[in-house]
Design an enzyme around this catalytic site. Sequence first.
Site, PDB file in Angstrom:
ATOM      1  N   HIS A   1       0.479  -0.975  -0.146  1.00 47.83           N
ATOM      2  CA  HIS A   1      -0.381   0.091   0.411  1.00 47.83           C
ATOM      3  C   HIS A   1       0.567   1.482  -0.276  1.00 47.83           C
ATOM      4  O   HIS A   1       1.827   1.705   0.713  1.00 47.83           O
ATOM      5  CB  HIS A   1      -0.989   0.212   1.266  1.00 47.83           C
ATOM      6  CG  HIS A   1      -2.101  -1.141   1.580  1.00 47.83           C
ATOM      7  ND1 HIS A   1      -2.365  -1.585   2.006  1.00 47.83           N
ATOM      8  CD2 HIS A   1      -2.328  -1.673  -0.178  1.00 47.83           C
ATOM      9  CE1 HIS A   1      -3.288  -2.720   1.766  1.00 47.83           C
ATOM     10  NE2 HIS A   1      -3.213  -2.493  -0.012  1.00 47.83           N
TER      11      HIS A   1
ATOM     12  N   GLU B   1       2.012   3.599   2.535  1.00 46.60           N
ATOM     13  CA  GLU B   1       2.579   2.903   3.565  1.00 46.60           C
ATOM     14  C   GLU B   1       4.201   2.569   3.598  1.00 46.60           C
ATOM     15  O   GLU B   1       4.666   1.560   4.112  1.00 46.60           O
ATOM     16  CB  GLU B   1       2.099   1.552   3.921  1.00 46.60           C
ATOM     17  CG  GLU B   1       0.948   1.304   4.331  1.00 46.60           C
ATOM     18  CD  GLU B   1      -0.076  -0.049   4.541  1.00 46.60           C
ATOM     19  OE1 GLU B   1       0.017  -0.616   4.590  1.00 46.60           O
ATOM     20  OE2 GLU B   1      -1.089   0.277   4.638  1.00 46.60           O
TER      21      GLU B   1
ATOM     22  N   HIS C   1       3.089  -4.040   6.438  1.00 47.94           N
ATOM     23  CA  HIS C   1       1.757  -2.775   6.301  1.00 47.94           C
ATOM     24  C   HIS C   1       2.435  -1.657   8.048  1.00 47.94           C
ATOM     25  O   HIS C   1       2.592  -2.391   8.843  1.00 47.94           O
ATOM     26  CB  HIS C   1       0.502  -3.753   6.591  1.00 47.94           C
ATOM     27  CG  HIS C   1       0.217  -4.032   4.749  1.00 47.94           C
ATOM     28  ND1 HIS C   1      -0.365  -3.804   3.831  1.00 47.94           N
ATOM     29  CD2 HIS C   1       0.895  -5.427   5.280  1.00 47.94           C
ATOM     30  CE1 HIS C   1      -0.572  -4.828   2.945  1.00 47.94           C
ATOM     31  NE2 HIS C   1      -0.215  -5.662   3.707  1.00 47.94           N
TER      32      HIS C   1
ATOM     33  N   GLU D   1       0.796  -5.456  10.644  1.00 54.15           N
ATOM     34  CA  GLU D   1       0.876  -4.103  11.462  1.00 54.15           C
ATOM     35  C   GLU D   1       1.845  -3.091  11.986  1.00 54.15           C
ATOM     36  O   GLU D   1       1.532  -3.408  13.071  1.00 54.15           O
ATOM     37  CB  GLU D   1      -0.949  -4.117  11.463  1.00 54.15           C
ATOM     38  CG  GLU D   1      -1.855  -4.079   9.958  1.00 54.15           C
ATOM     39  CD  GLU D   1      -1.930  -3.372   9.269  1.00 54.15           C
ATOM     40  OE1 GLU D   1      -1.397  -2.158   9.179  1.00 54.15           O
ATOM     41  OE2 GLU D   1      -2.236  -4.104   8.051  1.00 54.15           O
TER      42      GLU D   1
END
Length: 470
Positions: free
Chosen positions: A209, A212, A344, A417
Amino acid sequence: MTRPCQCPNTDAVASPHHPTGERMRPRLRGGRTTALAALLSLALAAPIAAAQDRAAPADGPRATAHPELPHQYEVSGPATPAARTALAATGASVDEVHARAVVLTADRAQAAAVRRLGYRLRQLPDPPGAAPAAPGIRAGDFPRGYTGYHTYAEATKEIDGLVAKYPTLLSKQVIGTSHEGRDILALKVSKNVAKDENEPEVLFTAHQHAREHLTVEMALYLLGELTSKYGTDARITKLLDSREIWIIPDLNPDGGAYDIATGSFRSWRKNRQPNAGSSRVGTDLNRNWDFKWGCCDGSSGDPGDETYRGPSPASAPEVQVVSKFVRSRIVGGKQQIKTAIDFHTYSELVLWPFGFTYDETGPGMTQDEHDTFATLGKKMAATNGYTPEQSSELYITDGAIDDWLWGDQRIFAYTFEMYPSSFGSGGFYPKDSVIPKETARNREAVLQLAEIADCPYRAIGKEQQYCHGS
């Protein structure tokens, strides 16, 4: 055992119960006890937020520097995976999950769709770097306060320097190109790096993404740490003597470049691939993988949406490149890559498959396999302070990389994450001062997963059953 759930029912906007009938315990994404409201109140106290609050009502659009770009919103009320899946079905991306609130990214149409579900939205301040570029900031570079992050060119230069410095430990392969023609690199780290030895392999990927950017720094940290510490750190030395480690530092170089192309942040998520018949650009790479693609209301079929899955599985060139690379590691009919992490941001989570079903196992996973995933995930989370959970405990996703790596390739694959835990601590755009601490924070987890790659089932004490003689 819960019932199979190939395509969960998300019609109910909110329910106090798990869709399978089991009561779902409240989850704070990132495991933080600080209330979302408190974090937001701190952020909204800033002068920019005060000005925005005066400019528009709490549930309406606000004047911003980039009205055509998506924005983040706080949505209070959704408390179950089904309710959060319904939010994601509007095409917005769910960025942060708390017990009874979420933060999501949405454009004007998606925000309107969320309101039609009966929720009120409060637009959050744009990141500091989203304002027009300050004098002296070059186009294509990070805004002031973020220049410690690497652009694509800077990252490539650093990688080339490491390859030149450690030629017996680190090699670089161009495994394909992005839509706009940027090289996608796979870096191999191992003793005798030029030889394809019969050793367990580990894969680390980053930056699916675009916004990020901290994940690229995570990949660069791993490259530097593994090469510079070989021969002096006994643990890393032993690891590189017995493993082949692959690092793909940038799956979405086009999107990353676009996000900072003006010298300010655009909050861009997808790649930059055009969509036939639409003026809207980009595919969400982490909804485009060829396993349970589009199966379960966990992605969008609208090219304008944040979670657009593309017109067909692996239609994004970047996904094709990495899929082909992973399949190339099948030697003698056996996948050599045994464990993987896809990095991420944000929310401080360790996630494991599956995302497409609420079931702990689902089709394609035994109880022992689930237990291995969960045990390893919790052990890694104990080292970095993240919250460990199955991906679907947040909301349903389909076409995600960790589901594909397991479901298609039988690789014990996780999603991390990274920092921060919340919008109030920087969201997708934490300042560059956090880079050293937040990358090093994952060192122990990375080493643990690489060390157990020869037999992940050792985590549950069943190495004799699954790995003896392998």
